[in-house]
Design a protein around this motif. Structure first.
Motif, PDB file in Angstrom:
ATOM      1  N   MET A  25       0.826  -1.204   0.000  1.00 21.80           N
ATOM      2  CA  MET A  25       0.000   0.000   0.000  1.00 21.80           C
ATOM      3  C   MET A  25       0.863   1.257   0.000  1.00 21.80           C
ATOM      4  O   MET A  25       0.521   2.254  -0.646  1.00 21.80           O
ATOM      5  N   ARG A  26       1.987   1.251   0.695  1.00 24.66           N
ATOM      6  CA  ARG A  26       2.872   2.411   0.715  1.00 24.66           C
ATOM      7  C   ARG A  26       3.455   2.669  -0.673  1.00 24.66           C
ATOM      8  O   ARG A  26       3.556   3.824  -1.109  1.00 24.66           O
ATOM      9  N   TYR A  27       3.836   1.603  -1.370  1.00 22.17           N
ATOM     10  CA  TYR A  27       4.401   1.772  -2.723  1.00 22.17           C
ATOM     11  C   TYR A  27       3.357   2.341  -3.677  1.00 22.17           C
ATOM     12  O   TYR A  27       3.642   3.246  -4.478  1.00 22.17           O
ATOM     13  N   VAL A  28       2.139   1.811  -3.608  1.00 21.95           N
ATOM     14  CA  VAL A  28       1.077   2.276  -4.507  1.00 21.95           C
ATOM     15  C   VAL A  28       0.717   3.730  -4.235  1.00 21.95           C
ATOM     16  O   VAL A  28       0.482   4.517  -5.168  1.00 21.95           O
ATOM     17  N   LEU A  29       0.716   4.137  -2.975  1.00 23.96           N
ATOM     18  CA  LEU A  29       0.279   5.480  -2.626  1.00 23.96           C
ATOM     19  C   LEU A  29       1.351   6.541  -2.843  1.00 23.96           C
ATOM     20  O   LEU A  29       1.048   7.655  -3.270  1.00 23.96           O
ATOM     21  N   TYR A  30       2.605   6.211  -2.578  1.00 26.29           N
ATOM     22  CA  TYR A  30       3.637   7.252  -2.506  1.00 26.29           C
ATOM     23  C   TYR A  30       4.701   7.173  -3.603  1.00 26.29           C
ATOM     24  O   TYR A  30       5.387   8.166  -3.841  1.00 26.29           O
ATOM     25  N   GLU A  31       4.858   6.046  -4.268  1.00 27.59           N
ATOM     26  CA  GLU A  31       5.926   5.921  -5.254  1.00 27.59           C
ATOM     27  C   GLU A  31       5.416   5.656  -6.670  1.00 27.59           C
ATOM     28  O   GLU A  31       6.130   5.906  -7.636  1.00 27.59           O
ATOM     29  N   ALA A  32       4.202   5.156  -6.793  1.00 32.24           N
ATOM     30  CA  ALA A  32       3.717   4.750  -8.110  1.00 32.24           C
ATOM     31  C   ALA A  32       3.264   5.912  -8.976  1.00 32.24           C
ATOM     32  O   ALA A  32       2.900   5.704 -10.134  1.00 32.24           O
ATOM     33  N   ASP A  33       3.282   7.145  -8.454  1.00 28.10           N
ATOM     34  CA  ASP A  33       2.880   8.288  -9.269  1.00 28.10           C
ATOM     35  C   ASP A  33       4.054   8.929  -9.988  1.00 28.10           C
ATOM     36  O   ASP A  33       3.893   9.945 -10.666  1.00 28.10           O
ATOM     37  N   LYS A  34       5.247   8.366  -9.866  1.00 29.20           N
ATOM     38  CA  LYS A  34       6.425   8.896 -10.536  1.00 29.20           C
ATOM     39  C   LYS A  34       6.486   8.405 -11.976  1.00 29.20           C
ATOM     40  O   LYS A  34       5.882   7.396 -12.329  1.00 29.20           O
ATOM     41  N   HIS A  35       7.232   9.163 -12.802  1.00 22.06           N
ATOM     42  CA  HIS A  35       7.385   8.777 -14.207  1.00 22.06           C
ATOM     43  C   HIS A  35       8.195   7.493 -14.343  1.00 22.06           C
ATOM     44  O   HIS A  35       7.829   6.591 -15.106  1.00 22.06           O
ATOM     45  N   LEU A  36       9.283   7.375 -13.616  1.00 21.18           N
ATOM     46  CA  LEU A  36      10.117   6.177 -13.601  1.00 21.18           C
ATOM     47  C   LEU A  36      10.506   5.881 -12.164  1.00 21.18           C
ATOM     48  O   LEU A  36      10.647   6.786 -11.337  1.00 21.18           O
ATOM     49  N   VAL A  37      10.680   4.603 -11.867  1.00 16.46           N
ATOM     50  CA  VAL A  37      11.093   4.170 -10.535  1.00 16.46           C
ATOM     51  C   VAL A  37      12.231   3.173 -10.689  1.00 16.46           C
ATOM     52  O   VAL A  37      12.387   2.535 -11.747  1.00 16.46           O
ATOM     53  N   PRO A  38      13.069   3.000  -9.647  1.00 15.61           N
ATOM     54  CA  PRO A  38      14.114   1.970  -9.725  1.00 15.61           C
ATOM     55  C   PRO A  38      13.507   0.595  -9.950  1.00 15.61           C
ATOM     56  O   PRO A  38      12.475   0.243  -9.371  1.00 15.61           O
ATOM     57  N   VAL A  39      14.148  -0.175 -10.801  1.00  9.24           N
ATOM     58  CA  VAL A  39      13.602  -1.481 -11.144  1.00  9.24           C
ATOM     59  C   VAL A  39      13.548  -2.384  -9.925  1.00  9.24           C
ATOM     60  O   VAL A  39      12.663  -3.250  -9.800  1.00  9.24           O
ATOM     61  N   LEU A  85       7.144  -9.399 -22.497  1.00  9.89           N
ATOM     62  CA  LEU A  85       7.400  -7.960 -22.550  1.00  9.89           C
ATOM     63  C   LEU A  85       8.899  -7.724 -22.545  1.00  9.89           C
ATOM     64  O   LEU A  85       9.613  -8.203 -21.655  1.00  9.89           O
ATOM     65  N   LEU A  86       9.379  -6.976 -23.562  1.00 10.28           N
ATOM     66  CA  LEU A  86      10.787  -6.603 -23.660  1.00 10.28           C
ATOM     67  C   LEU A  86      10.886  -5.075 -23.592  1.00 10.28           C
ATOM     68  O   LEU A  86      10.256  -4.373 -24.397  1.00 10.28           O
ATOM     69  N   LEU A  87      11.668  -4.566 -22.630  1.00 14.13           N
ATOM     70  CA  LEU A  87      11.793  -3.141 -22.431  1.00 14.13           C
ATOM     71  C   LEU A  87      13.275  -2.742 -22.406  1.00 14.13           C
ATOM     72  O   LEU A  87      14.094  -3.473 -21.843  1.00 14.13           O
ATOM     73  N   PRO A  88      13.615  -1.582 -22.974  1.00 14.46           N
ATOM     74  CA  PRO A  88      14.954  -1.049 -22.748  1.00 14.46           C
ATOM     75  C   PRO A  88      15.019  -0.416 -21.364  1.00 14.46           C
ATOM     76  O   PRO A  88      14.156   0.386 -21.001  1.00 14.46           O
ATOM     77  N   ILE A  89      15.979  -0.797 -20.567  1.00 17.43           N
ATOM     78  CA  ILE A  89      16.072  -0.259 -19.220  1.00 17.43           C
ATOM     79  C   ILE A  89      16.874   1.020 -19.252  1.00 17.43           C
ATOM     80  O   ILE A  89      17.945   1.101 -19.871  1.00 17.43           O
ATOM     81  N   LYS A  90      16.364   2.056 -18.613  1.00 13.82           N
ATOM     82  CA  LYS A  90      16.995   3.371 -18.586  1.00 13.82           C
ATOM     83  C   LYS A  90      17.833   3.489 -17.323  1.00 13.82           C
ATOM     84  O   LYS A  90      17.345   3.270 -16.219  1.00 13.82           O
ATOM     85  N   ARG A  91      19.100   3.842 -17.520  1.00 18.57           N
ATOM     86  CA  ARG A  91      20.007   3.962 -16.398  1.00 18.57           C
ATOM     87  C   ARG A  91      19.593   5.117 -15.489  1.00 18.57           C
ATOM     88  O   ARG A  91      19.209   6.188 -15.964  1.00 18.57           O
ATOM     89  N   ASP A  92      19.724   4.906 -14.208  1.00 18.38           N
ATOM     90  CA  ASP A  92      19.396   5.933 -13.229  1.00 18.38           C
ATOM     91  C   ASP A  92      20.540   6.921 -13.148  1.00 18.38           C
ATOM     92  O   ASP A  92      21.673   6.550 -12.847  1.00 18.38           O
ATOM     93  N   VAL A  93      20.255   8.203 -13.469  1.00 17.88           N
ATOM     94  CA  VAL A  93      21.279   9.229 -13.442  1.00 17.88           C
ATOM     95  C   VAL A  93      20.993  10.232 -12.339  1.00 17.88           C
ATOM     96  O   VAL A  93      19.869  10.369 -11.890  1.00 17.88           O
TER      97      VAL A  93
END
Length: 417
Positions: A254-268, A409-417
């Protein structure tokens, strides 16, 4: 509204700069010539003559910029725009022909722009006693002699008659210059309008992503929370320690859904942790007839992916691929190689038993159709998000077979900068 005003300010600053350079150019040219030619005499009349020509172009430019061009750029009224431009050019040509008829001899402004250099502000000073000869002023005492040679008649004809109005090469050249100027004006307007449209499109895409994420948050089945709480209630008396662990896992979800899932990208790693917590709670609901296998790497790469991108496929797998009475399975695999993420989810499709009553079967069919409809909306939502974020740089392959359902599902992973 603010973006439109900002675009107009930038656009008008460009126009002001260009016209300022154009009007200053004659002064700079005359100044440079006066410093290199000692015989050259600066004349403001020559500058005003060139500015008069530029002023005509400026008036036409302003009419096109504020009255005609917005018809095409903002209101898309093509016919009105082209008719208005044609009328404006016709008035411009008529004015040019009326003020400087074709074939009327050398014009002062043309002398300045490449004509006789001796006339371009290079007028020798007049000495005392010098007479000024004008064609229409002559000594009456010599009129008889001039009439004998026909000079008087020639002079009268030159004084009383102007050359006929017509279109010459100089007028065609001026018309071409004017068309190029209007085209430049239209091109600048279309360029800034395109930038504004692209910005609005990005804002709409961002707003769409936010709405989709909000939908995905509420899409996680409320029955999941209800069943999980029921399982926790049952575990309180049977296995209190396991009940505490389950409550902790549910709070993390529930914490992840409420506070982190509204970001454009998150750490994998955070997304995979959320997925594993969800699977862990789902295992509490099923018996040994349901085989749930996961193949997830222990170490996650330092990269980012969109949030809630796996949950739709996994939730559909548990919702449609699991049966309490038949052997069923859900297999989930995740791999990272060559800068790409490979996610696969495969589940069984239980066979509907024929012993069900007609009424119960109809109720089950309605429920199944409703669930499939909701699942279809979720899949369409995920596809739209992936299209916006990755464009064509991803692969989503869904195989709906007779007894299995597979998602790759195949996705290109974007490096965290």
């Amino acid at each position: 509204m603010i973006a439109v005003k900002r675009r107009l300010v930038h656009e008008h600053l460009i126009y002001i700069a260009l016209w300022a350079i154009l009007f200053i150019a004659p002064l700079v040219s005359i100044y440079v010539r006066s410093t290199h030619d000692a015989k050259y005499v600066f004349q403001w009349d020559d500058v005003f003559m060139v500015w008069h020509i530029y002023l005509v172009y400026l008036v036409v430019f302003l009419i096109h910029n504020f009255a005609l061009a917005p018809m095409l750029v903002n209101r898309h009224r093509k016919l009105s725009y082209f008719v208005g431009v044609a009328c404006l050019l016709a008035v411009f040509v008529c004015y040019q022909c009326q003020s400087r008829p074709a074939g009327g001899g050398p014009r002062p402004e043309m002398e300045m722009m490449g004509g006789d250099p001796g006339r371009m502000g290079h007028r020798p000073p007049r000495m005392p006693g010098d007479s000024i000869h004008r064609p229409h002023e002559f000594n009456p005492e010599h009129r008889g002699e001039m009439e004998r040679h026909g000079e008087g008649r020639m002079m009268d004809r030159h004084h009383d008659h102007r050359p006929p109005i017509g279109i010459g090469l100089s007028h065609l050249f001026q018309l071409v210059v004017m068309i190029l100027m209007l085209g430049m004006n239209l091109g600048v307007k279309l360029y800034f309008k395109n930038l504004e449209d692209q910005k609005e499109m990005r804002e709409l895409e961002s707003r769409s992503l936010s709405q989709q994420l909000a939908y995905l948050k509420y899409q996680i089945n409320p029955h999941f929370y209800m069943n999980t709480l029921n399982n926790i209630h049952a575990l309180v008396d049977i296995d209190p320690e396991r009940a505490k662990e389950t409550i902790l896992i549910l709070s993390r979800i529930m914490r992840y859904v409420l506070y982190e899932a509204d970001k454009h990208l998150v750490p994998v790693g955070r997304e995979v942790e959320f997925l594993m917590n969800y699977i862990h709670l789902m295992k509490l609901r099923y018996t040994d007839k349901v085989s749930i296998t996961t193949d997830i790497p222990a170490e996650m790469p330092d990269a980012e992916i969109p949030p809630l991108v796996f949950i739709t496929f996994v939730e559909n797998a548990f919702k449609h691929g699991v049966s309490y009475k038949q052997q069923s399975f859900v297999d989930i695999h995740l791999q990272f190689s060559d800068g790409r993420l490979r996610f696969s989810c495969r589940n069984s499709k239980p066979v509907v038993l024929e012993e069900r009553g007609k009424r119960k079967e109809e109720s089950g069919e309605r429920k199944e159709k409703r669930e499939k409809k909701n699942g279809g909306v979720g899949l369409a939502n995920v596809k739209q998000r992936l299209d916006i974020i990755y464009d064509n740089d991803y692969t989503l392959d869904i195989q709906d077979n007779a007894d299995t359902y597979e998602v790759l599902l195949l996705l290109p992973i974007k490096r965290d900068v």
